[in-house]
Write an enzyme that holds these catalytic residues in place. Structure first.
Site, PDB file in Angstrom:
ATOM      1  N   ASN A 128       0.884  -1.178   0.000  1.00  0.00           N
ATOM      2  CA  ASN A 128       0.000   0.000   0.000  1.00  0.00           C
ATOM      3  C   ASN A 128       0.915   1.218   0.000  1.00  0.00           C
ATOM      4  O   ASN A 128       1.795   1.332   0.843  1.00  0.00           O
ATOM      5  CB  ASN A 128      -0.886  -0.104   1.254  1.00  0.00           C
ATOM      6  CG  ASN A 128      -1.544   1.198   1.685  1.00  0.00           C
ATOM      7  OD1 ASN A 128      -1.287   2.272   1.146  1.00  0.00           O
ATOM      8  ND2 ASN A 128      -2.392   1.104   2.688  1.00  0.00           N
ATOM      9  N   GLU A 129       0.707   2.125  -0.961  1.00  0.00           N
ATOM     10  CA  GLU A 129       1.644   3.230  -1.195  1.00  0.00           C
ATOM     11  C   GLU A 129       1.922   4.080   0.043  1.00  0.00           C
ATOM     12  O   GLU A 129       2.950   4.715   0.159  1.00  0.00           O
ATOM     13  CB  GLU A 129       1.105   4.138  -2.302  1.00  0.00           C
ATOM     14  CG  GLU A 129      -0.197   4.847  -1.902  1.00  0.00           C
ATOM     15  CD  GLU A 129      -0.783   5.665  -3.056  1.00  0.00           C
ATOM     16  OE1 GLU A 129      -0.735   5.171  -4.185  1.00  0.00           O
ATOM     17  OE2 GLU A 129      -1.262   6.775  -2.804  1.00  0.00           O
ATOM     18  N   GLN A 130       0.996   4.072   0.959  1.00  0.00           N
ATOM     19  CA  GLN A 130       1.109   4.909   2.144  1.00  0.00           C
ATOM     20  C   GLN A 130       2.278   4.500   3.044  1.00  0.00           C
ATOM     21  O   GLN A 130       2.694   5.250   3.913  1.00  0.00           O
ATOM     22  CB  GLN A 130      -0.202   4.794   2.915  1.00  0.00           C
ATOM     23  CG  GLN A 130      -0.356   5.759   4.042  1.00  0.00           C
ATOM     24  CD  GLN A 130      -1.775   5.800   4.524  1.00  0.00           C
ATOM     25  OE1 GLN A 130      -2.601   4.954   4.159  1.00  0.00           O
ATOM     26  NE2 GLN A 130      -2.091   6.772   5.346  1.00  0.00           N
ATOM     27  N   THR A 160       7.950   2.248   0.078  1.00  0.00           N
ATOM     28  CA  THR A 160       7.070   1.446  -0.784  1.00  0.00           C
ATOM     29  C   THR A 160       7.261   1.865  -2.247  1.00  0.00           C
ATOM     30  O   THR A 160       7.852   1.148  -3.037  1.00  0.00           O
ATOM     31  CB  THR A 160       5.592   1.599  -0.368  1.00  0.00           C
ATOM     32  OG1 THR A 160       5.255   2.974  -0.314  1.00  0.00           O
ATOM     33  CG2 THR A 160       5.338   0.963   0.988  1.00  0.00           C
TER      34      THR A 160
END
Lengths: 255, 301
Positions: A52-54, A86
């Site tokens: 998840n990019e976060q 990420t």
């Protein structure tokens, strides 16, 4: 043709899951991408890393979430970091195998718009914008798009390129300097589409059982490449349906 | 020797912000937003602010809706399924404020470069997009397409960002500024890029405890100027491990922010019309609500 015993969301999730190989690094978004990745993880690909990019990796959600920023999406994560951990050291480093993306519009070259559409006169309506989408489209080895099959969404040209596909016919993508492999699959509620990667054009790969070819063509805003013989998309198996309904999305939020 | 105590009240910390400053707020969509700070900036009528964030969030949407922002630099964003960032989208549609739209990673790298004191940093996304085209068309572009001097590869050179002040909401901090961030930390580099860091902590821990929690300390005291103690200061967004987002209130916000009139009514009711953040917490449901959104110890939400 007997009545299908599965929903559109279920065949989309199953079709998406089958494109995933074990051990891959996958950037997922909320909704069907997450459902497809979890189905793969629960069947043939137990060793995928979901990202998840976060800044969250290796999560196994058990409750329905409202978005990637919902801690429900971070449950049982095995790594917390940031964008740099990420989209930096996985994605920009070239280690993301599949990036799932959604979009308001996708065109024949796989270019995606999630930023704005024109309204009456010179007005615009602004939407979410990129988030990590532009980075993922630029740098992942393969992009998988899951979306509804509608003429206004599958257009000859997008109104704004938020996330680059092949940009145009030929090797424009490479000459622009984009390192990722580009769009690879588009899974809709009517068909599975892919790309002639040398030409940069979208191609029809299979049609879901019960859907007519004309229905696909009429709901696509451009000419699709296609082979003479078109297979039917393999429907979800009983095992896949059981997992989807009882384990992965028991409240039926996305399927 | 007495340890330096950097604890200030929310209003003192916010009073130190000059009109026209460049601020970073820690929000990401609906998680760990600097909501108490946004409210106080509005109550103190700060103007002409520049805001920058990796991903747009409710804290910035509040300030844009209150007319406090002149320029917003971000990588896209929403309130997740609660809806779009209505005020920010409206400002873009109407050209009401200057907006620089990037991608998530390009913003993260601009902050990372800023945190290292570098003037610029390269990235290999953005190429071929309308995001890049718009950024290159700005009067004073902060991006440049160039080639690597070693390999000849195409890349985009990004001007780095160094906000004047970063307001970072965290789970815990000690009074010298050592700040603990639990869960993902999209805001850590951006905080460190700022000239001054103001930590807003839901809980203040004794300095004697900090060495025992050192693995969780993400921002060290040496970089922190002030510490504000503000329980529930991220409400209605979530604070991982402490409280969940407030579904009810976010739904109300998303529906009121849909129109300019509704937004002004929201600000009158919950921000300008209340004395301080404690009064806001009472207005949104008080102790009963805070107990209801308390995070489960295992699930952390």
């Amino acid at each position: 043709m007997p009545e299908a015993n599965y929903s559109k969301g279920e065949i989309m999730a199953a079709a998406g899951a089958r494109e995933i190989k074990d051990g891959q690094n996958i950037v997922v978004g909320l909704g069907l991408p997450q459902v497809a990745a979890l189905l793969a993880k629960n069947t043939h690909a137990p060793n995928i890393s979901m990202i998840n990019e976060q800044g969250v990796v290796g999560f196994s959600p058990v409750d329905p979430a409202v978005g990637m920023a919902d801690p429900r999406m971070w449950y049982k994560a095995t790594y917390f970091n940031s964008f740099i951990g990420t989209l930096g050291s996985f994605l920009h480093r070239g280690k993301v195998d599949i990036g799932f993306l959604g979009a308001l519009e996708v065109d024949q070259f796989g270019n995606m718009n999630s930023t704005m559409v024109g309204g009456p006169g010179n007005t615009i309506r602004h939407f979410t914008g990129s988030g990590g989408a532009n980075d993922i489209a630029s740098l992942a080895k393969n992009i998988m798009i899951i979306m509804r099959h509608e003429k206004r969404k599958l257009r000859a040209a997008v109104q704004y390129i938020t996330s680059p596909g092949y940009l145009g016919e030929g090797n424009l993508r490479q000459s622009t300097g984009l390192k990722g492999g580009g769009p690879w699959r588009v899974i809709t509620d009517k068909a599975v589409l892919g790309f002639d990667r040398a030409r940069g054009r979208m191609k029809l790969l299979s049609i879901h059982p019960g859907v007519e070819l004309d229905d696909v063509l009429e709901n696509t805003g451009f000419e699709l490449l296609r082979d003479e013989q078109l297979p039917a998309t393999v429907p979800p198996t009983a095992e896949e349906l059981k997992l989807l309904r009882e384990v992965i999305d028991p409240t039926g939020m996305y399927i | 020797m007495v340890k330096l105590n950097k604890i200030r009240s929310l209003s003192e910390a916010v009073a130190s912000v000059r009109d026209g400053s460049h601020l970073f707020l820690s929000g990401f969509a609906i998680s760990r937003n600097a909501i108490a700070v946004a409210h106080e900036l509005i109550r103190q009528n700060k103007r002409e602010l520049t805001l920058s964030q990796c991903i747009g969030a409710m804290d910035a949407d509040l300030l844009v809706g209150a007319g406090a922002v002149k320029r917003y630099i971000y990588g896209g964003g929403s309130l997740d399924r609660f809806g779009p960032l209505w005020n920010i989208n409206r400002a873009i549609e109407q050209g009401a404020i200057e907006v620089d739209e990037f991608s998530g990673l390009s913003m993260a790298l601009r902050f990372l470069g800023g945190s290292l004191g570098l003037p610029c940093i390269p990235i290999q996304s953005l190429l071929g997009s309308d995001i890049l085209k718009n950024l290159l068309n700005k009067e004073v572009p902060e991006v440049k397409v160039t080639e690597c001097p070693f390999t000849g590869e195409k890349m985009v050179l990004l001007k780095t960002l160094q906000p004047d002040v970063a307001f970072v909401h965290v789970q815990k901090a000690d009074c010298t500024g050592n700040a603990i961030i639990q869960g993902p930390r999209w805001d850590e580099d951006a905080a460190k890029a700022a000239d001054q860091i103001v930590i807003v902590a839901d809980e203040i821990i004794p300095t004697e405890l900090t060495p025992f929690l050192v693995e969780e300390v993400r921002i060290p005291a040496g970089r922190v100027s002030m510490v504000v103690h503000q329980p529930y200061g991220a409400h209605p967004t979530s604070l991982y491990g402490v409280y969940d987002y407030d579904r009810e209130h976010l739904t109300e916000y998303a529906s009121m922010a849909r129109t300019p009139d509704g937004m002004q009514e929201y600000l009158d009711r919950y921000v300008r019309g209340v004395k301080d953040f404690s009064a806001y917490l009472e207005a949104v449901g008080g102790l009963e609500k805070m107990i209801r959104i308390k995070a489960d110890a295992l699930k952390k939400y």
